[in-house]
Enzyme design. Structure first.
Site, PDB file in Angstrom:
ATOM      1  N   HIS A   1       0.795  -1.225   0.000  1.00 54.70           N
ATOM      2  CA  HIS A   1       0.000   0.000   0.000  1.00 54.70           C
ATOM      3  C   HIS A   1       0.831   1.279   0.000  1.00 54.70           C
ATOM      4  O   HIS A   1       0.310   2.355   0.295  1.00 54.70           O
ATOM      5  CB  HIS A   1      -0.979   0.000   1.186  1.00 54.70           C
ATOM      6  CG  HIS A   1      -2.200  -0.802   0.877  1.00 54.70           C
ATOM      7  ND1 HIS A   1      -2.282  -2.148   1.150  1.00 54.70           N
ATOM      8  CD2 HIS A   1      -3.370  -0.464   0.283  1.00 54.70           C
ATOM      9  CE1 HIS A   1      -3.463  -2.592   0.740  1.00 54.70           C
ATOM     10  NE2 HIS A   1      -4.136  -1.595   0.217  1.00 54.70           N
TER      11      HIS A   1
ATOM     12  N   ASP B   1      -7.446   3.818   9.620  1.00 57.18           N
ATOM     13  CA  ASP B   1      -8.797   3.720   9.063  1.00 57.18           C
ATOM     14  C   ASP B   1      -8.963   2.492   8.168  1.00 57.18           C
ATOM     15  O   ASP B   1     -10.082   2.110   7.852  1.00 57.18           O
ATOM     16  CB  ASP B   1      -9.130   4.977   8.260  1.00 57.18           C
ATOM     17  CG  ASP B   1      -9.372   6.169   9.170  1.00 57.18           C
ATOM     18  OD1 ASP B   1      -9.873   5.962  10.281  1.00 57.18           O
ATOM     19  OD2 ASP B   1      -9.043   7.299   8.773  1.00 57.18           O
TER      20      ASP B   1
ATOM     21  N   GLU C   1     -13.531  12.176  13.382  1.00 55.97           N
ATOM     22  CA  GLU C   1     -12.923  12.540  12.097  1.00 55.97           C
ATOM     23  C   GLU C   1     -13.837  13.533  11.395  1.00 55.97           C
ATOM     24  O   GLU C   1     -14.948  13.809  11.852  1.00 55.97           O
ATOM     25  CB  GLU C   1     -12.682  11.307  11.210  1.00 55.97           C
ATOM     26  CG  GLU C   1     -11.445  10.521  11.602  1.00 55.97           C
ATOM     27  CD  GLU C   1     -10.966   9.547  10.548  1.00 55.97           C
ATOM     28  OE1 GLU C   1     -11.478   9.575   9.410  1.00 55.97           O
ATOM     29  OE2 GLU C   1     -10.068   8.729  10.862  1.00 55.97           O
TER      30      GLU C   1
END
Length: 492
Positions: free
Chosen positions: A67, A132, A243
């Site tokens: 990633h 997240d 958030e």
């Protein structure tokens, strides 16, 4: 390299996957990929290349779940270590007992956080700090920081580790903690893979909740939105997750939420117009256990009563703890179905000091960005007065700062506003505003091309960073994809 003693495999064929990552913008083909079955596989490989000395151009990059955004886990004509293979060959060990003050799980750095979540919950526990997105490896997030909307409470993931096992750039296997080999411990956490390869970690655990009240509300005014966010992260007994999102010129915004969230006043919500406007979404969650079922609604109502959002835009959902934590994976699967996951992701992540966030918003939202159709923009504050600041992670000087993340996806071969070139030029304009307006921002998951830029990024931490590099990876073998240090080849 065929002489290296290995339990796993060193492959020279079918290795193209190791030249790709989530960013989908850089591709550097390695010479080989190591699939380790033991920590000694990694140590033996690093030792072998280290002993070749400065006449060899070989470098090594550990790769988790792939990633990285800009080739950070790639090694051009070097060796990429597939850390997930290590994760699959090593077990998790849980250390939990009634009188333990600090329960933890001892886990391979190649393990995915989603797997740790599932295994921990069998014991009634869960890691304290999350990102997240959970389909990332432990070593990957600990090398960066691991920040999410829960960081205001427990700090990032790098602040919730008790012990690390690390293979340094000389091949030495070192166990380190806050008190033992602490220089390496703090250096490696947030150290961008420059001083060692994390192979195991002791991750802090806490008793796990069962369910989550998950809410979204909207604000039309940025000052009110940030005031509420800052109040939430500074008060005890508040929400467990805070958030926010910036939404610019989005059509039918509230209709998209109705499929999984309920609204108290559907008629009023239907009249809410988001087209042509800049609105701010506060996303909050309260965790609870089975025994809290009777009181949770009242608690949530009391907490909400202190906020100043647009009342018709309150949307509430009740989901399991796992569903909440793994929510981004659901979006990922939808995008994969549409063929929109494997596209370039020119993301820009910034840390903006609290005192500059309003100036930043004035300059960027609505002026540089005229809509948010290319991907979400996250914005939320964290308070680092609760963090351990000895790690390598770079943050603004102020205790409270905002993470602002521009999570764009570019459409291949598009020359319009959803094309890669347009998004990159937009990112460049945002960075230029930060520079010219002296907003004292820092990049998170940074990527620079010159050492001078890196030196500026690290500021007062640069001398320590350089000292550690020379001590733990003197030949600059490790993680060349960060482009901080170049392996110097001596031609004899």
């Amino acid at each position: 390299m065929k002489d290296i003693k290995l339990d796993g495999d060193l492959s020279f064929h079918n290795i193209h996957h190791a030249s790709k990552d989530f960013g989908n913008r850089f591709s550097f083909l390695p010479a080989a990929v190591l699939y380790p079955k033991s920590v000694s596989d990694i140590s033996n490989l690093v030792t072998y290349i280290f002993q070749m000395g400065p006449t060899s151009s070989l470098t090594i990059a550990p790769r988790g779940h792939g990633h990285s955004l800009e080739g950070q886990a790639q090694a051009h004509q070097g060796v990429v270590i597939n850390m997930e293979t290590l994760g699959k060959s090593q077990e998790m060990h849980f250390h939990i007992s009634a009188n333990m003050k600090t329960p933890f799980v001892d886990v391979s750095a190649g393990e995915l956080w989603i797997n740790i979540l599932h295994e921990s919950l069998k014991h009634g526990f869960a890691p304290k700090s999350w990102t997240d997105y959970l389909h990332l490896t432990v070593g990957g997030t600990l090398s960066n920081a691991g920040i999410s909307g829960q960081a205001f409470r427990h700090g990032p993931q790098i602040n919730n580790v008790y012990q690390l096992q690390v293979v340094t750039g000389t091949g030495e296997v070192v166990t380190c903690t806050e008190n033992k080999n602490s220089d390496l411990f703090y250096g490696v956490l947030g150290g961008l893979g420059q001083f060692g390869i994390i192979t195991r970690a002791h991750i802090a655990l806490e008793p796990a909740p069962k369910m989550v009240k998950w809410m979204k509300v909207l604000y039309m005014d940025f000052a009110t939105f940030t005031k509420d966010q800052e109040q939430l992260i500074s008060s005890n007994g508040s929400f467990d997750y805070v958030e926010g999102f910036v939404l610019i010129n989005r059509n039918g915004l509230l209709n998209n939420w109705r499929s999984s969230f309920k609204n108290k006043d559907p008629a009023q919500a239907s009249g809410f117009v988001s087209e042509g406007k800049t609105v701010f979404c506060l996303e909050i969650a309260k965790y609870f256990k089975q025994e809290d079922m009777d009181t949770i609604d009242q608690k949530v109502e009391n907490l909400l009563s202190k906020l100043n959002y647009n009342e018709s835009t309150l949307f509430i959902s009740e989901v399991s703890y796992v569903e909440f934590l793994d929510r981004v994976h659901v979006s990922e699967m939808k995008l994969q179905e549409k063929g929109l996951w494997d596209v370039p992701h020119p993301w820009l992540n910034l840390l903006v000091p609290k005192s500059k966030i309003h100036k930043f918003a004035d300059e960027v939202f609505g002026k540089i960005l005229t809509d948010t159709s290319n991907g979400p923009i996250l914005i939320y504050p964290v308070d680092k007065s609760r963090w351990n600041t000895k790690t390598s992670m770079v943050t603004p000087k102020e205790n409270v700062f905002y993470l602002v993340a521009f999570l764009s996806s570019a459409m291949p071969s598009s020359t319009r506003t959803d094309g890669l070139e347009y998004i990159l030029s937009q990112n460049k304009r945002i960075l230029e505003v930060c520079e010219t307006a002296n907003l004292e921002t820092k990049q998170y998951l940074p990527h620079y091309k010159t050492q001078e830029q890196w030196r500026k990024h690290f500021g007062g931490q640069w001398e320590d960073f350089l000292r550690r590099k020379l001590k733990y990876d003197p030949l600059a073998i490790l993680t060349p994809g960060q482009r901080i240090f170049q392996k110097e080849i001596a031609f004899l």
